[in-house]
Structures are given as C-alpha cells and as structure tokens.
Scaffold this motif. Structure first.
Motif, PDB file in Angstrom:
ATOM      1  N   TYR A   1      43.653  -6.000 -28.254  1.00 45.90           N
ATOM      2  CA  TYR A   1      44.365  -6.355 -27.032  1.00 45.90           C
ATOM      3  C   TYR A   1      44.289  -5.185 -26.069  1.00 45.90           C
ATOM      4  O   TYR A   1      44.544  -4.044 -26.454  1.00 45.90           O
ATOM      5  CB  TYR A   1      45.832  -6.689 -27.333  1.00 45.90           C
ATOM      6  CG  TYR A   1      46.000  -8.066 -27.908  1.00 45.90           C
ATOM      7  CD1 TYR A   1      46.255  -9.146 -27.074  1.00 45.90           C
ATOM      8  CD2 TYR A   1      45.881  -8.307 -29.257  1.00 45.90           C
ATOM      9  CE1 TYR A   1      46.396 -10.428 -27.587  1.00 45.90           C
ATOM     10  CE2 TYR A   1      46.019  -9.576 -29.783  1.00 45.90           C
ATOM     11  CZ  TYR A   1      46.275 -10.632 -28.931  1.00 45.90           C
ATOM     12  OH  TYR A   1      46.407 -11.895 -29.446  1.00 45.90           O
TER      13      TYR A   1
ATOM     14  N   LYS B   1      36.348 -12.496 -37.903  1.00 47.96           N
ATOM     15  CA  LYS B   1      36.661 -12.987 -36.564  1.00 47.96           C
ATOM     16  C   LYS B   1      38.145 -12.797 -36.227  1.00 47.96           C
ATOM     17  O   LYS B   1      38.516 -12.742 -35.070  1.00 47.96           O
ATOM     18  CB  LYS B   1      36.281 -14.465 -36.489  1.00 47.96           C
ATOM     19  CG  LYS B   1      36.377 -15.089 -35.138  1.00 47.96           C
ATOM     20  CD  LYS B   1      35.885 -16.512 -35.216  1.00 47.96           C
ATOM     21  CE  LYS B   1      36.022 -17.231 -33.896  1.00 47.96           C
ATOM     22  NZ  LYS B   1      35.577 -18.617 -34.012  1.00 47.96           N
ATOM     23  N   GLU B   2      38.984 -12.675 -37.227  1.00 53.83           N
ATOM     24  CA  GLU B   2      40.419 -12.522 -37.012  1.00 53.83           C
ATOM     25  C   GLU B   2      40.813 -11.127 -36.523  1.00 53.83           C
ATOM     26  O   GLU B   2      41.959 -10.898 -36.190  1.00 53.83           O
ATOM     27  CB  GLU B   2      41.192 -12.839 -38.310  1.00 53.83           C
ATOM     28  CG  GLU B   2      41.115 -14.283 -38.738  1.00 53.83           C
ATOM     29  CD  GLU B   2      39.847 -14.616 -39.528  1.00 53.83           C
ATOM     30  OE1 GLU B   2      39.613 -15.809 -39.768  1.00 53.83           O
ATOM     31  OE2 GLU B   2      39.101 -13.708 -39.899  1.00 53.83           O
TER      32      GLU B   2
ATOM     33  N   PHE C   1      42.595 -10.184 -24.657  1.00 55.51           N
ATOM     34  CA  PHE C   1      42.069  -9.743 -25.946  1.00 55.51           C
ATOM     35  C   PHE C   1      40.589 -10.052 -26.051  1.00 55.51           C
ATOM     36  O   PHE C   1      40.043 -10.871 -25.324  1.00 55.51           O
ATOM     37  CB  PHE C   1      42.842 -10.382 -27.102  1.00 55.51           C
ATOM     38  CG  PHE C   1      42.489 -11.821 -27.375  1.00 55.51           C
ATOM     39  CD1 PHE C   1      41.548 -12.142 -28.333  1.00 55.51           C
ATOM     40  CD2 PHE C   1      43.094 -12.845 -26.672  1.00 55.51           C
ATOM     41  CE1 PHE C   1      41.216 -13.460 -28.595  1.00 55.51           C
ATOM     42  CE2 PHE C   1      42.785 -14.163 -26.920  1.00 55.51           C
ATOM     43  CZ  PHE C   1      41.838 -14.470 -27.888  1.00 55.51           C
TER      44      PHE C   1
ATOM     45  N   VAL D   1      37.511 -10.359 -29.338  1.00 57.10           N
ATOM     46  CA  VAL D   1      37.240 -10.343 -30.772  1.00 57.10           C
ATOM     47  C   VAL D   1      36.343  -9.145 -31.051  1.00 57.10           C
ATOM     48  O   VAL D   1      35.338  -8.941 -30.388  1.00 57.10           O
ATOM     49  CB  VAL D   1      36.567 -11.657 -31.216  1.00 57.10           C
ATOM     50  CG1 VAL D   1      36.175 -11.600 -32.677  1.00 57.10           C
ATOM     51  CG2 VAL D   1      37.487 -12.829 -30.951  1.00 57.10           C
TER      52      VAL D   1
ATOM     53  N   SER E   1      32.240 -13.688 -36.702  1.00 50.22           N
ATOM     54  CA  SER E   1      32.113 -13.598 -35.252  1.00 50.22           C
ATOM     55  C   SER E   1      30.643 -13.570 -34.862  1.00 50.22           C
ATOM     56  O   SER E   1      29.806 -13.048 -35.585  1.00 50.22           O
ATOM     57  CB  SER E   1      32.809 -12.336 -34.761  1.00 50.22           C
ATOM     58  OG  SER E   1      32.611 -12.187 -33.386  1.00 50.22           O
TER      59      SER E   1
ATOM     60  N   GLU F   1      41.097  -8.611 -33.748  1.00 53.64           N
ATOM     61  CA  GLU F   1      41.108  -8.654 -32.294  1.00 53.64           C
ATOM     62  C   GLU F   1      41.586  -7.321 -31.732  1.00 53.64           C
ATOM     63  O   GLU F   1      42.257  -6.561 -32.415  1.00 53.64           O
ATOM     64  CB  GLU F   1      42.050  -9.748 -31.792  1.00 53.64           C
ATOM     65  CG  GLU F   1      41.715 -11.126 -32.291  1.00 53.64           C
ATOM     66  CD  GLU F   1      42.761 -12.152 -31.930  1.00 53.64           C
ATOM     67  OE1 GLU F   1      42.416 -13.342 -31.966  1.00 53.64           O
ATOM     68  OE2 GLU F   1      43.914 -11.796 -31.626  1.00 53.64           O
TER      69      GLU F   1
END
Length: 61
Positions: free
Chosen positions: A37, A32-33, A25, A27, A5, A35
């Motif tokens: 919300y 980077k995966e 959401f 990051v 990221s 997250e």
C-alpha cells in the motif's frame, strides 16, 4: 496452492512507485496475496492476505 501473480515487482520497481492523492495498492509478486500500500504521505506498507478455516470450525460446534 497460492495464487500466482502475472507480474513481480523488484526492489527498484517498489522504490519508483509514486505517491498519489489517495491510498492505493499494487500486487508485489508471488504469492498474489502479497500487496504493498502506498499512502499519500509517501509511506509504503506491505500486507499479506490469508484465509483460515474458521468458518469450518464454527459450523462444527
């Protein structure tokens, strides 16, 4: 190797994320995966996205 990221959120940054009318959401950072919300009622939920090799295993049978 995981995606990297460009921005990393600190604890304070996550605390300051505001509620909106709809769920959204952001990051969080590396990987980077990862997250977070933010729900309209104010709850914040982390989610980690990952891929498996299931498609390769299914095609072998």
């Amino acid at each position: 190797m995981a995606n990297i990221s460009k921005a990393c959120l600190s604890d304070k940054d996550i605390e300051l994320l505001e509620m909106k009318d709809k769920r959204y959401f952001a990051v969080v950072g590396n990987p980077k995966e990862l997250e977070i919300y933010i729900n309209p009622k104010g709850s914040k939920v982390f989610q980690l996205l990952f891929m498996t090799n299931m498609a390769k295993n299914i095609n072998k049978n």
